[in-house]
Design a protein around this motif. Structure first.
Motif, PDB file in Angstrom:
ATOM      1  N   VAL A 118       7.829 -11.152   3.592  1.00 12.89           N
ATOM      2  CA  VAL A 118       7.244 -10.016   2.882  1.00 12.89           C
ATOM      3  C   VAL A 118       6.691  -9.000   3.881  1.00 12.89           C
ATOM      4  CG1 VAL A 118       5.381  -9.297   1.328  1.00 12.89           C
ATOM      5  CG2 VAL A 118       6.691 -11.368   0.817  1.00 12.89           C
ATOM      6  N   ARG A 119       5.975  -9.509   4.858  1.00 18.00           N
ATOM      7  CA  ARG A 119       5.385  -8.634   5.893  1.00 18.00           C
ATOM      8  C   ARG A 119       6.465  -7.918   6.703  1.00 18.00           C
ATOM      9  NH1 ARG A 119       3.575 -12.250  10.386  1.00 18.00           N
ATOM     10  NH2 ARG A 119       5.836 -12.075  10.768  1.00 18.00           N
ATOM     11  N   ASP A 120       7.492  -8.662   7.136  1.00 23.33           N
ATOM     12  CA  ASP A 120       8.516  -8.061   7.991  1.00 23.33           C
ATOM     13  C   ASP A 120       9.408  -7.090   7.228  1.00 23.33           C
ATOM     14  OD1 ASP A 120       7.484  -9.427  10.103  1.00 23.33           O
ATOM     15  OD2 ASP A 120       9.080 -10.927  10.216  1.00 23.33           O
ATOM     16  N   LEU A 121       9.596  -7.319   5.938  1.00 25.38           N
ATOM     17  CA  LEU A 121      10.326  -6.353   5.115  1.00 25.38           C
ATOM     18  C   LEU A 121       9.562  -5.036   5.062  1.00 25.38           C
ATOM     19  CD1 LEU A 121      12.371  -5.277   3.086  1.00 25.38           C
ATOM     20  CD2 LEU A 121      11.177  -6.572   1.296  1.00 25.38           C
ATOM     21  N   ALA A 122       8.254  -5.119   4.849  1.00 28.46           N
ATOM     22  CA  ALA A 122       7.434  -3.905   4.795  1.00 28.46           C
ATOM     23  C   ALA A 122       7.494  -3.150   6.115  1.00 28.46           C
ATOM     24  CB  ALA A 122       5.988  -4.267   4.452  1.00 28.46           C
ATOM     25  N   ARG A 123       7.448  -3.871   7.222  1.00 30.05           N
ATOM     26  CA  ARG A 123       7.513  -3.233   8.532  1.00 30.05           C
ATOM     27  C   ARG A 123       8.875  -2.576   8.761  1.00 30.05           C
ATOM     28  NH1 ARG A 123       4.813  -7.993  12.359  1.00 30.05           N
ATOM     29  NH2 ARG A 123       2.638  -7.638  11.762  1.00 30.05           N
ATOM     30  N   ALA A 124       9.925  -3.262   8.355  1.00 25.17           N
ATOM     31  CA  ALA A 124      11.274  -2.733   8.564  1.00 25.17           C
ATOM     32  C   ALA A 124      11.513  -1.472   7.752  1.00 25.17           C
ATOM     33  CB  ALA A 124      12.307  -3.798   8.210  1.00 25.17           C
TER      34      ALA A 124
END
Length: 302
Positions: A173-179
């Motif tokens: 979830v976190r890395d999707l938001a960052r991407a």
């Protein structure tokens, strides 16, 4: 042995069984004839990734053992990476060619493929010392087999797995938001790693409710495949910048770059569109839902 964890009271036994099954598969993949070595390496590295995802599922119960065994598998994969990466570049070229056939049938593009093919298998020989690397990796895997049999995994049922499942999904979830916020190849690649972990976890836990979790795993695989193809094209761009002589004249390279950029846009759009839906649920809620699947499946078995 299947890459699955049955909803049993003794979840630790199921975890060890799944891990030993993957290690055995990796050993079998590496103990092949030289003519089959490239595919064997490819299959072994897949098993390493499955094992590392399984480790993340029991990261907290394993404690310090997690870092030791995760590092061992990471290093084993890296030892085998060189022979696989050049072959993967050729596969990426062929996949791109299928999306833009008129361009790739030209003489200039055929010549590029020939050079990439030579780079993947110079003179048809494995690089010097590779047999030694394989022997060392096999030794590591056999040693790991003994470690797995003695893993200390406190906890019962889904409680053994819940923290690892929730943490890996939350990282996704976190890395999707960052991407989504930054146009970064590195961030997309990091999200892909977490997507693959969550995909493996859904595969492992699919016996809880096959209809729901196998479907989710298949969709996660679609996201991971799109991100993987995108990453391969990013690596191709880096290679073209670092070794332009492989890719012909400046005009040929410009045409190739346009094709790469168009395809990457399609792949990223596909991955993000599906990924936003798969990662819409809150980590705690998803973990509780899968935990409920586990408990229901356990009762049905009694």
């Amino acid at each position: 042995m299947a890459y699955r964890i049955r909803p049993a009271r003794n979840a630790a036994k199921e975890v060890r069984k799944a891990a030993l099954g993957r290690i055995n598969k990796a050993i079998q993949a590496l103990c092949v004839e030289p003519s089959e070595r490239a595919e064997g390496v490819h299959q072994a590295r897949k098993r390493f990734k499955e094992l590392r995802a399984l480790l993340r599922l029991v990261r907290e119960p394993l404690g310090a053992r997690f870092n030791i065994d995760n590092r061992r598998l990471r290093d084993a994969g890296r030892r085998l990476a060189e022979s696989r990466d050049a072959a993967a570049m050729l596969e990426s070229w062929d996949a791109l060619a299928r999306t833009d056939q008129p361009l790739f049938v030209s003489d200039a593009f055929r010549q590029i493929r020939l050079r990439l093919q030579q780079r993947a298998a110079p003179d048809g020989e494995v690089h010097t010392g590779f047999d030694v690397e394989v022997t060392q990796v096999l030794g590591e895997l056999r040693s790991l087999t003994q470690q797995v049999r003695h893993w200390k995994l406190p906890g019962k049922g889904f409680g053994l797995l819940a923290a690892g499942f929730r943490r890996t999904y939350a990282d996704g979830v976190r890395d999707l938001a960052r991407a989504q916020k930054a146009d970064s190849d590195e961030l997309l690649h990091e999200w892909r790693k977490r997507v693959k972990d969550h995909w493996y976890h859904c595969q492992l836990l699919s016996p809880c409710w096959p209809d729901a979790l196998e479907s989710r795993a298949e969709q996660l695989k679609q996201v991971a495949d799109a991100l993987g193809d995108d990453h391969d094209l990013a690596v191709m761009t880096e290679l073209m910048q670092g070794e332009p002589e492989l890719f012909g004249t400046p005009e040929t390279r410009e045409a190739l770059q346009r094709s790469i950029e168009q395809r990457r846009g399609q792949l990223q759009q596909r991955a993000l569109r599906l990924g936003r839906r798969l990662y819409a649920e809150r980590p705690k809620a998803l973990a509780e839902r899968v935990g409920a699947y586990w408990r229901i499946a356990r009762k049905e078995q009694e």
